[in-house]
Design a protein around this motif. Structure first.
Motif, PDB file in Angstrom:
ATOM      1  N   PHE A 148      23.365  38.126  36.737  1.00 21.64           N
ATOM      2  CA  PHE A 148      24.482  37.280  37.152  1.00 21.64           C
ATOM      3  C   PHE A 148      25.380  38.030  38.130  1.00 21.64           C
ATOM      4  CE2 PHE A 148      28.947  35.991  35.904  1.00 21.64           C
ATOM      5  CZ  PHE A 148      28.981  34.866  36.708  1.00 21.64           C
ATOM      6  N   LEU A 149      25.678  39.291  37.838  1.00 24.01           N
ATOM      7  CA  LEU A 149      26.521  40.071  38.736  1.00 24.01           C
ATOM      8  C   LEU A 149      25.872  40.241  40.106  1.00 24.01           C
ATOM      9  CD1 LEU A 149      27.821  42.823  36.273  1.00 24.01           C
ATOM     10  CD2 LEU A 149      29.050  40.815  37.122  1.00 24.01           C
ATOM     11  N   GLU A 150      24.563  40.334  40.121  1.00 20.71           N
ATOM     12  CA  GLU A 150      23.859  40.442  41.403  1.00 20.71           C
ATOM     13  C   GLU A 150      23.966  39.152  42.209  1.00 20.71           C
ATOM     14  OE1 GLU A 150      19.865  41.587  40.569  1.00 20.71           O
ATOM     15  OE2 GLU A 150      20.425  43.543  39.733  1.00 20.71           O
ATOM     16  N   GLN A 151      24.053  38.021  41.517  1.00 17.74           N
ATOM     17  CA  GLN A 151      24.181  36.730  42.205  1.00 17.74           C
ATOM     18  C   GLN A 151      25.589  36.505  42.754  1.00 17.74           C
ATOM     19  OE1 GLN A 151      23.116  34.340  38.839  1.00 17.74           O
ATOM     20  NE2 GLN A 151      21.071  33.868  39.636  1.00 17.74           N
ATOM     21  N   SER A 152      26.579  37.147  42.128  1.00 18.61           N
ATOM     22  CA  SER A 152      27.972  36.888  42.479  1.00 18.61           C
ATOM     23  C   SER A 152      28.414  37.721  43.676  1.00 18.61           C
ATOM     24  CB  SER A 152      28.876  37.202  41.282  1.00 18.61           C
ATOM     25  OG  SER A 152      30.239  37.072  41.645  1.00 18.61           O
ATOM     26  N   LYS A 153      29.309  37.135  44.462  1.00 15.73           N
ATOM     27  CA  LYS A 153      29.884  37.887  45.583  1.00 15.73           C
ATOM     28  C   LYS A 153      31.210  38.544  45.199  1.00 15.73           C
ATOM     29  CE  LYS A 153      32.346  34.034  47.828  1.00 15.73           C
ATOM     30  NZ  LYS A 153      32.465  33.298  49.109  1.00 15.73           N
ATOM     31  N   LEU A 154      31.638  38.352  43.946  1.00 17.91           N
ATOM     32  CA  LEU A 154      32.897  38.930  43.483  1.00 17.91           C
ATOM     33  C   LEU A 154      32.676  40.323  42.923  1.00 17.91           C
ATOM     34  CD1 LEU A 154      34.429  35.829  41.661  1.00 17.91           C
ATOM     35  CD2 LEU A 154      34.869  36.609  44.004  1.00 17.91           C
ATOM     36  N   ASP A 155      33.712  41.147  42.986  1.00 18.58           N
ATOM     37  CA  ASP A 155      33.594  42.478  42.419  1.00 18.58           C
ATOM     38  C   ASP A 155      33.834  42.431  40.913  1.00 18.58           C
ATOM     39  OD1 ASP A 155      36.404  42.541  41.897  1.00 18.58           O
ATOM     40  OD2 ASP A 155      36.807  43.378  43.884  1.00 18.58           O
ATOM     41  N   ALA A 156      33.679  43.575  40.272  1.00 14.48           N
ATOM     42  CA  ALA A 156      33.711  43.630  38.807  1.00 14.48           C
ATOM     43  C   ALA A 156      35.060  43.228  38.235  1.00 14.48           C
ATOM     44  CB  ALA A 156      33.338  45.030  38.332  1.00 14.48           C
ATOM     45  N   ALA A 157      36.139  43.400  38.987  1.00 18.17           N
ATOM     46  CA  ALA A 157      37.460  42.997  38.504  1.00 18.17           C
ATOM     47  C   ALA A 157      37.701  41.512  38.744  1.00 18.17           C
ATOM     48  CB  ALA A 157      38.543  43.827  39.183  1.00 18.17           C
ATOM     49  N   ALA A 158      37.381  41.036  39.936  1.00 18.62           N
ATOM     50  CA  ALA A 158      37.653  39.636  40.275  1.00 18.62           C
ATOM     51  C   ALA A 158      36.872  38.673  39.395  1.00 18.62           C
ATOM     52  CB  ALA A 158      37.340  39.386  41.746  1.00 18.62           C
ATOM     53  N   ILE A 159      35.633  39.023  39.054  1.00 18.42           N
ATOM     54  CA  ILE A 159      34.801  38.113  38.254  1.00 18.42           C
ATOM     55  C   ILE A 159      35.400  37.879  36.875  1.00 18.42           C
ATOM     56  CG2 ILE A 159      33.312  39.885  37.225  1.00 18.42           C
ATOM     57  CD1 ILE A 159      32.104  36.518  38.619  1.00 18.42           C
ATOM     58  N   ARG A 160      36.302  38.764  36.439  1.00 22.15           N
ATOM     59  CA  ARG A 160      36.888  38.661  35.104  1.00 22.15           C
ATOM     60  C   ARG A 160      38.138  37.777  35.055  1.00 22.15           C
ATOM     61  NH1 ARG A 160      38.146  43.931  32.127  1.00 22.15           N
ATOM     62  NH2 ARG A 160      38.257  42.398  30.448  1.00 22.15           N
ATOM     63  N   ARG A 161      38.536  37.217  36.168  1.00 21.93           N
ATOM     64  CA  ARG A 161      39.806  36.498  36.222  1.00 21.93           C
ATOM     65  C   ARG A 161      39.843  35.245  35.355  1.00 21.93           C
ATOM     66  NH1 ARG A 161      43.888  39.719  37.690  1.00 21.93           N
ATOM     67  NH2 ARG A 161      43.190  41.114  39.352  1.00 21.93           N
ATOM     68  N   SER A 162      38.694  34.721  34.995  1.00 25.91           N
ATOM     69  CA  SER A 162      38.709  33.501  34.176  1.00 25.91           C
ATOM     70  C   SER A 162      38.536  33.783  32.687  1.00 25.91           C
ATOM     71  CB  SER A 162      37.612  32.534  34.645  1.00 25.91           C
ATOM     72  OG  SER A 162      36.337  33.121  34.523  1.00 25.91           O
ATOM     73  N   GLU A 163      38.472  35.052  32.307  1.00 21.86           N
ATOM     74  CA  GLU A 163      38.363  35.393  30.882  1.00 21.86           C
ATOM     75  C   GLU A 163      39.632  35.018  30.131  1.00 21.86           C
ATOM     76  OE1 GLU A 163      37.546  39.470  29.954  1.00 21.86           O
ATOM     77  OE2 GLU A 163      35.855  39.584  31.351  1.00 21.86           O
ATOM     78  N   ASP A 164      39.474  34.671  28.864  1.00 19.45           N
ATOM     79  CA  ASP A 164      40.607  34.628  27.932  1.00 19.45           C
ATOM     80  C   ASP A 164      40.706  36.024  27.317  1.00 19.45           C
ATOM     81  OD1 ASP A 164      41.149  32.011  28.465  1.00 19.45           O
ATOM     82  OD2 ASP A 164      40.279  31.219  26.622  1.00 19.45           O
ATOM     83  N   HIS A 165      41.390  36.892  28.015  1.00 20.48           N
ATOM     84  CA  HIS A 165      41.354  38.317  27.717  1.00 20.48           C
ATOM     85  C   HIS A 165      41.809  38.619  26.288  1.00 20.48           C
ATOM     86  CE1 HIS A 165      40.665  38.910  31.964  1.00 20.48           C
ATOM     87  NE2 HIS A 165      41.693  38.122  32.206  1.00 20.48           N
ATOM     88  N   PHE A 166      40.921  39.234  25.520  1.00 20.35           N
ATOM     89  CA  PHE A 166      41.208  39.778  24.187  1.00 20.35           C
ATOM     90  C   PHE A 166      41.649  38.727  23.170  1.00 20.35           C
ATOM     91  CE2 PHE A 166      42.503  43.061  27.363  1.00 20.35           C
ATOM     92  CZ  PHE A 166      41.381  43.877  27.222  1.00 20.35           C
ATOM     93  N   VAL A 167      41.398  37.463  23.447  1.00 21.45           N
ATOM     94  CA  VAL A 167      41.777  36.420  22.489  1.00 21.45           C
ATOM     95  C   VAL A 167      41.019  36.590  21.182  1.00 21.45           C
ATOM     96  CG1 VAL A 167      41.574  33.937  22.031  1.00 21.45           C
ATOM     97  CG2 VAL A 167      42.651  34.739  24.132  1.00 21.45           C
ATOM     98  N   ASP A 168      39.771  37.040  21.255  1.00 21.89           N
ATOM     99  CA  ASP A 168      39.010  37.285  20.028  1.00 21.89           C
ATOM    100  C   ASP A 168      39.691  38.328  19.152  1.00 21.89           C
ATOM    101  OD1 ASP A 168      38.452  39.113  22.076  1.00 21.89           O
ATOM    102  OD2 ASP A 168      36.446  39.550  21.332  1.00 21.89           O
ATOM    103  N   GLU A 169      40.381  39.275  19.779  1.00 25.53           N
ATOM    104  CA  GLU A 169      41.106  40.290  19.007  1.00 25.53           C
ATOM    105  C   GLU A 169      42.430  39.749  18.469  1.00 25.53           C
ATOM    106  OE1 GLU A 169      41.376  44.172  20.804  1.00 25.53           O
ATOM    107  OE2 GLU A 169      39.532  43.856  21.944  1.00 25.53           O
ATOM    108  N   LEU A 170      43.112  38.927  19.268  1.00 20.97           N
ATOM    109  CA  LEU A 170      44.372  38.348  18.796  1.00 20.97           C
ATOM    110  C   LEU A 170      44.168  37.550  17.511  1.00 20.97           C
ATOM    111  CD1 LEU A 170      46.111  37.017  22.041  1.00 20.97           C
ATOM    112  CD2 LEU A 170      46.800  38.980  20.653  1.00 20.97           C
ATOM    113  N   PHE A 171      43.048  36.833  17.418  1.00 21.72           N
ATOM    114  CA  PHE A 171      42.752  36.015  16.243  1.00 21.72           C
ATOM    115  C   PHE A 171      41.768  36.706  15.310  1.00 21.72           C
ATOM    116  CE2 PHE A 171      44.435  33.034  19.294  1.00 21.72           C
ATOM    117  CZ  PHE A 171      45.121  32.095  18.537  1.00 21.72           C
ATOM    118  N   GLY A 172      41.676  38.019  15.443  1.00 22.98           N
ATOM    119  CA  GLY A 172      40.662  38.777  14.706  1.00 22.98           C
ATOM    120  C   GLY A 172      40.860  38.840  13.216  1.00 22.98           C
ATOM    121  N   ALA A 173      42.034  38.438  12.712  1.00 26.33           N
ATOM    122  CA  ALA A 173      42.291  38.497  11.270  1.00 26.33           C
ATOM    123  C   ALA A 173      41.656  37.347  10.507  1.00 26.33           C
ATOM    124  CB  ALA A 173      43.798  38.509  11.007  1.00 26.33           C
TER     125      ALA A 173
END
Length: 294
Positions: free
Chosen positions: A38-63
């Motif tokens: 997938f990364l090879e198909q994308s023209k975005l760099d490793a940081a930009a491709i992450r912009r749509s993540e729900d960052h660390f939400v799995d950890e926020l609700f980890g309890a």
């Protein structure tokens, strides 16, 4: 072609020793394992491709497992497959070849570039420099999307059978620049119940109250009322309720570096308090009839 990977690498269920409460938690957009192909198909760099993540939400609700509820979390990224869409919300402009006739190519989400196979990440950045083969989309849907929903359905069905009702909490984050139209208010949390159709209004109000008691600003349904997961699995008349919870990302992550802020653990503690109080609130209900939607 997509690389087919084992289910355990796609998502996991963190189970309690015994499910003690009628809740299922889902974090479908916090995945951060990016397939090399997938990364090879994308023209975005490793940081930009992450912009749509729900960052660390799995950890926020980890309890959730400690409180007695299963937590289903994606490892695959939202930019690769978005399971909070219909299974075939696809943009024909993205693909070489004809889409199947049952594909929904005219939804607002497709028009915005955010279909089942997204065209963009946040801030309208195109993911791909060229079209994908149609069978690429079909492979991702068959090997990632459908297994995730199969597991989610099983968790909800098990919960419903055990308790006579069930409450799905679909966990997300939103950009820090979100403002409520007409007021300029920046909400800390948004509780979505599809305008009362996916869950009891009492549940939504309770969630808002428990957050406001901790000093947070909350709104209901605007601008996020819930996506496909909330709409599809919420059946209040059958005792199945689905709430979407959006957390303002700026509360806990540096949106430029995508690193946790120092007060991440404090926010996680507040989310855990919300989960505890929601579990206590649900104890007051005897079953499906008492959780009927308004």
């Amino acid at each position: 072609m997509s690389q087919v990977v084992p289910e355990a690498d796609l998502f996991e269920v963190r189970e309690p020793d015994t499910q003690a409460i009628p809740f299922v938690y889902s974090s479908p957009h916090s995945g951060r394992r990016y397939p090399p192909a997938f990364l090879e198909q994308s023209k975005l760099d490793a940081a930009a491709i992450r912009r749509s993540e729900d960052h660390f939400v799995d950890e926020l609700f980890g309890a959730a497992p400690d409180l007695g509820a299963p937590l289903l979390l994606a490892h695959f990224p939202r930019a690769y497959v978005d399971v909070n869409r219909e299974p075939y919300e696809l943009d024909p402009r993205m693909f070489d070849g004809a889409l199947p006739p049952f594909a929904n190519s005219h939804s607002l989400r497709v028009a915005g570039g955010l279909g089942t196979i997204p065209r963009i990440v946040a801030e309208n950045m195109d993911i791909y420099s060229r079209r994908l083969p149609v069978n690429e989309a079909m492979t991702r849907i068959e090997t990632v999307y459908k297994p995730y929903h199969m597991r989610l359905r099983k968790l909800i069905a098990r919960t419903h059978a055990r308790f006579g009702h069930g409450i799905l909490i679909d966990c997300h984050s939103m950009p820090g620049n979100i403002r409520l139209s007409g007021s300029g208010l920046r909400p800390d949390f948004i509780i979505g119940d599809r305008y009362g159709t996916s869950a009891s209004a009492d549940l939504s109000r309770a969630a808002m109250e428990f957050l406001e008691d901790q000093g947070f600003t909350t709104v209901r349904n605007k601008p996020y009322a819930g996506g496909f997961i909330t709409e599809h699995y919420g059946r209040p008349a059958r005792g199945l309720h689905a709430l979407q919870i959006e957390v303002n990302r700026s509360l806990y992550v540096d949106e430029a570096t995508l690193e946790k802020k120092r007060d991440f653990d404090e926010l996680k503690g507040a989310v855990t308090t919300l989960m505890q109080r929601m579990a206590e609130f649900a104890e007051h209900f005897a079953g499906p009839a008492s959780l009927a939607a308004e």
